[in-house]
Design a protein around this motif. Structure first.
Motif, mmCIF file in Angstrom:
data_model
loop_
_atom_site.group_PDB
_atom_site.id
_atom_site.type_symbol
_atom_site.label_atom_id
_atom_site.label_comp_id
_atom_site.label_asym_id
_atom_site.label_seq_id
_atom_site.Cartn_x
_atom_site.Cartn_y
_atom_site.Cartn_z
ATOM 1 N N GLY A 1 0.803 -1.208 0.000
ATOM 2 C CA GLY A 1 0.000 0.000 0.000
ATOM 3 C C GLY A 1 0.832 1.251 0.000
ATOM 4 N N CYS A 2 2.092 1.158 -0.445
ATOM 5 C CA CYS A 2 2.979 2.308 -0.417
ATOM 6 C C CYS A 2 2.433 3.424 -1.309
ATOM 7 C CB CYS A 2 4.376 1.913 -0.898
ATOM 8 S SG CYS A 2 5.074 0.512 -0.021
ATOM 9 N N GLN A 3 2.609 4.661 -0.848
ATOM 10 C CA GLN A 3 2.151 5.808 -1.606
ATOM 11 C C GLN A 3 3.306 6.360 -2.430
ATOM 12 O OE1 GLN A 3 0.465 8.629 1.078
ATOM 13 N NE2 GLN A 3 -1.093 7.227 1.854
ATOM 14 N N ALA A 4 3.109 6.537 -3.702
ATOM 15 C CA ALA A 4 4.151 7.057 -4.571
ATOM 16 C C ALA A 4 3.861 8.512 -4.918
ATOM 17 C CB ALA A 4 4.241 6.228 -5.846
ATOM 18 N N THR A 5 4.861 9.384 -4.716
ATOM 19 C CA THR A 5 4.754 10.762 -5.152
ATOM 20 C C THR A 5 5.528 10.894 -6.448
ATOM 21 O OG1 THR A 5 6.717 11.406 -3.899
ATOM 22 C CG2 THR A 5 4.602 11.504 -2.748
ATOM 23 N N SER A 6 5.657 12.113 -6.948
ATOM 24 C CA SER A 6 6.305 12.307 -8.247
ATOM 25 C C SER A 6 7.776 11.933 -8.212
ATOM 26 C CB SER A 6 6.161 13.780 -8.672
ATOM 27 O OG SER A 6 6.725 14.631 -7.681
ATOM 28 N N ASP A 7 8.433 12.067 -7.051
ATOM 29 C CA ASP A 7 9.873 11.830 -7.023
ATOM 30 C C ASP A 7 10.301 10.723 -6.076
ATOM 31 O OD1 ASP A 7 9.083 13.246 -4.824
ATOM 32 O OD2 ASP A 7 10.821 14.589 -4.795
ATOM 33 N N ARG A 8 9.403 10.176 -5.241
ATOM 34 C CA ARG A 8 9.824 9.118 -4.328
ATOM 35 C C ARG A 8 8.620 8.344 -3.808
ATOM 36 N NH1 ARG A 8 11.906 12.679 0.878
ATOM 37 N NH2 ARG A 8 10.019 13.920 1.165
ATOM 38 N N VAL A 9 8.918 7.202 -3.223
ATOM 39 C CA VAL A 9 7.903 6.348 -2.614
ATOM 40 C C VAL A 9 7.819 6.664 -1.128
ATOM 41 C CG1 VAL A 9 7.283 3.967 -2.041
ATOM 42 C CG2 VAL A 9 8.230 4.508 -4.291
ATOM 43 N N GLU A 10 6.601 6.761 -0.617
ATOM 44 C CA GLU A 10 6.395 7.054 0.806
ATOM 45 C C GLU A 10 5.844 5.813 1.492
ATOM 46 O OE1 GLU A 10 3.410 10.012 2.741
ATOM 47 O OE2 GLU A 10 5.229 11.153 2.255
ATOM 48 N N ILE A 11 6.523 5.359 2.542
ATOM 49 C CA ILE A 11 6.138 4.160 3.282
ATOM 50 C C ILE A 11 5.753 4.536 4.706
ATOM 51 C CG2 ILE A 11 6.944 1.945 4.198
ATOM 52 C CD1 ILE A 11 8.857 1.775 1.842
ATOM 53 N N GLU A 12 4.609 4.032 5.145
ATOM 54 C CA GLU A 12 4.177 4.270 6.525
ATOM 55 C C GLU A 12 4.536 3.062 7.372
ATOM 56 O OE1 GLU A 12 0.153 5.458 9.097
ATOM 57 O OE2 GLU A 12 0.017 4.935 6.976
ATOM 58 N N PHE A 13 5.239 3.321 8.470
ATOM 59 C CA PHE A 13 5.696 2.249 9.353
ATOM 60 C C PHE A 13 5.207 2.518 10.775
ATOM 61 C CE2 PHE A 13 8.801 0.684 12.450
ATOM 62 C CZ PHE A 13 8.806 -0.664 12.156
ATOM 63 N N TRP A 14 4.639 1.485 11.414
ATOM 64 C CA TRP A 14 4.241 1.576 12.811
ATOM 65 C C TRP A 14 5.229 0.780 13.647
ATOM 66 C CZ3 TRP A 14 -1.825 0.799 13.073
ATOM 67 C CH2 TRP A 14 -2.432 1.889 12.441
ATOM 68 N N GLY A 15 5.919 1.480 14.549
ATOM 69 C CA GLY A 15 6.859 0.837 15.461
ATOM 70 C C GLY A 15 6.259 0.779 16.851
ATOM 71 N N MET A 16 6.365 -0.375 17.502
ATOM 72 C CA MET A 16 5.726 -0.573 18.802
ATOM 73 C C MET A 16 6.723 -0.398 19.941
ATOM 74 S SD MET A 16 2.967 -1.184 17.254
ATOM 75 C CE MET A 16 2.172 -2.035 15.889
ATOM 76 N N GLY A 17 6.278 0.311 20.977
ATOM 77 C CA GLY A 17 7.082 0.459 22.184
ATOM 78 C C GLY A 17 8.420 1.123 21.927
ATOM 79 N N ARG A 18 9.427 0.666 22.663
ATOM 80 C CA ARG A 18 10.776 1.215 22.556
ATOM 81 C C ARG A 18 11.325 1.086 21.146
ATOM 82 N NH1 ARG A 18 14.796 4.683 23.194
ATOM 83 N NH2 ARG A 18 16.838 3.703 23.251
ATOM 84 N N GLU A 19 10.951 0.010 20.442
ATOM 85 C CA GLU A 19 11.452 -0.199 19.091
ATOM 86 C C GLU A 19 11.042 0.939 18.160
ATOM 87 O OE1 GLU A 19 9.948 -2.522 20.889
ATOM 88 O OE2 GLU A 19 11.640 -3.815 21.304
ATOM 89 N N GLY A 20 9.868 1.531 18.430
ATOM 90 C CA GLY A 20 9.432 2.658 17.619
ATOM 91 C C GLY A 20 10.391 3.831 17.710
ATOM 92 N N GLU A 21 10.960 4.044 18.905
ATOM 93 C CA GLU A 21 11.947 5.107 19.075
ATOM 94 C C GLU A 21 13.231 4.769 18.318
ATOM 95 O OE1 GLU A 21 12.686 6.060 23.149
ATOM 96 O OE2 GLU A 21 10.592 5.806 23.735
ATOM 97 N N VAL A 22 13.672 3.530 18.446
ATOM 98 C CA VAL A 22 14.922 3.125 17.819
ATOM 99 C C VAL A 22 14.822 3.203 16.299
ATOM 100 C CG1 VAL A 22 16.527 1.200 17.502
ATOM 101 C CG2 VAL A 22 15.532 1.649 19.761
ATOM 102 N N VAL A 23 13.685 2.739 15.747
ATOM 103 C CA VAL A 23 13.499 2.802 14.296
ATOM 104 C C VAL A 23 13.557 4.241 13.815
ATOM 105 C CG1 VAL A 23 11.846 2.438 12.436
ATOM 106 C CG2 VAL A 23 12.232 0.641 14.105
ATOM 107 N N GLY A 24 12.916 5.136 14.572
ATOM 108 C CA GLY A 24 12.938 6.538 14.195
ATOM 109 C C GLY A 24 14.345 7.089 14.101
#
Length: 293
Positions: A19-42
């Protein structure tokens, strides 16, 4: 890690949905990170986006206590993200909902993902009916966190290694902390603690050719009895994890002195407990039913 905490679980998984969203110059991916891992991924995304300038990753951090409900709500509203973390115990449920895309074609084309590089048992938890629905991110085990200062004040000189010693320590701690506090936090909606206690013994989870749960076996009865006694004796509050809004804060004020969780809470306590308590807490392997178990 010593063998006594004989329960390993894959806590987080990385899933791919189309379900990735594509714009004119790049692909936009939405990611949900849970708990502490969400901070680390960011923290990792900046380097990733520099290496892949055609991809933009939007990270949303979600507490584990709210993750299941939020994912189901998103599924009902056709608003699931492209990627998310998921405990492997939730995989069959989301596969049954047809919420996950089989990854085998993507894995075959990737040239980088090799199932043989993973522990076979952990990889297998992502496979249903011959199809792969997730990639293992990490594997860990539960351990025992405890307030060393409170135990010592209660007359307990070391972390318990057996259930018998643990019960004795809990009894002493309860006498010390009084009626308004407890010894251990074991949220009633977390299945891991009683399963850990059961799997520390010889009984398997299933019986009769894996057709039925083995919960009436003597080993499971013994484990469940120990678990229920935590509440019957007033050592643990009868609370769900959603009723404890700030675990580090309650641990700091001595509302409970033992806590069963994964190694991610090491960083949580290092970050969120006051400096005055950093030398007052410790970790230990889960106590076993008998010496050497």
């Amino acid at each position: 890690m010593p063998l006594r905490p004989a329960f390993c679980s894959l806590l987080t998984l990385l899933f791919l949905l189309g379900g990735c969203q594509a714009t004119s110059d790049r692909v936009e991916i939405e990611f949900w990170g849970m708990g502490r891992e969400g901070e680390v991924v960011g923290e990792m995304i900046t380097d990733f986006e520099q290496q892949h300038p055609g991809i933009k990753v939007k990270v949303q951090q979600i507490p584990w206590s709210a993750a299941h409900e939020k994912l189901l709500t998103a599924y009902a509203g056709d608003a699931l993200p492209d990627l998310w973390q998921l405990g492997n115990t939730w995989i069959p449920e989301f596969v049954a909902l047809d919420a996950l895309e089989p990854l085998d074609p993507w894995i075959a084309r990737s040239g980088q993902v090799d199932s043989s590089a993973y522990f076979p048992g952990i990889w297998a938890t992502n496979v249903l009916d011959g199809q792969t629905f997730g990639l293992p991110w990490y594997v860990d085990t539960r351990l025992l966190f405890y307030r060393q200062d409170i135990l010592e004040a209660a007359g307990v000189s070391e972390a318990p290694a057996t259930w018998e010693a643990w019960a004795a320590a809990l009894r002493r701690v309860k006498q010390y902390v009084g009626d308004d506090n407890f010894c251990i936090l074991v949220p009633t909606n977390e299945f891991e603690p009683p399963v850990i206690l059961a799997l520390q013994q010889a009984a398997g989870m299933l019986r009769d050719g894996d057709r039925y749960g083995n919960f009436q076996s003597e080993d499971f009865r013994r484990a469940f009895t120990f678990y229920i006694d935590l509440f019957k004796n007033g050592w643990a509050p009868k609370l769900r994890n959603t009723q404890v809004s700030n675990v580090p804060q309650e641990f700091a004020r001595g509302y409970f002195s033992f806590y069963i969780s994964g190694p991610w809470y090491i960083s949580e306590f290092k970050q969120r407990l006051p400096d005055s308590l950093q030398s007052a807490w410790m970790t230990a392997p889960m106590p076993g039913p008998d010496d050497g178990s």
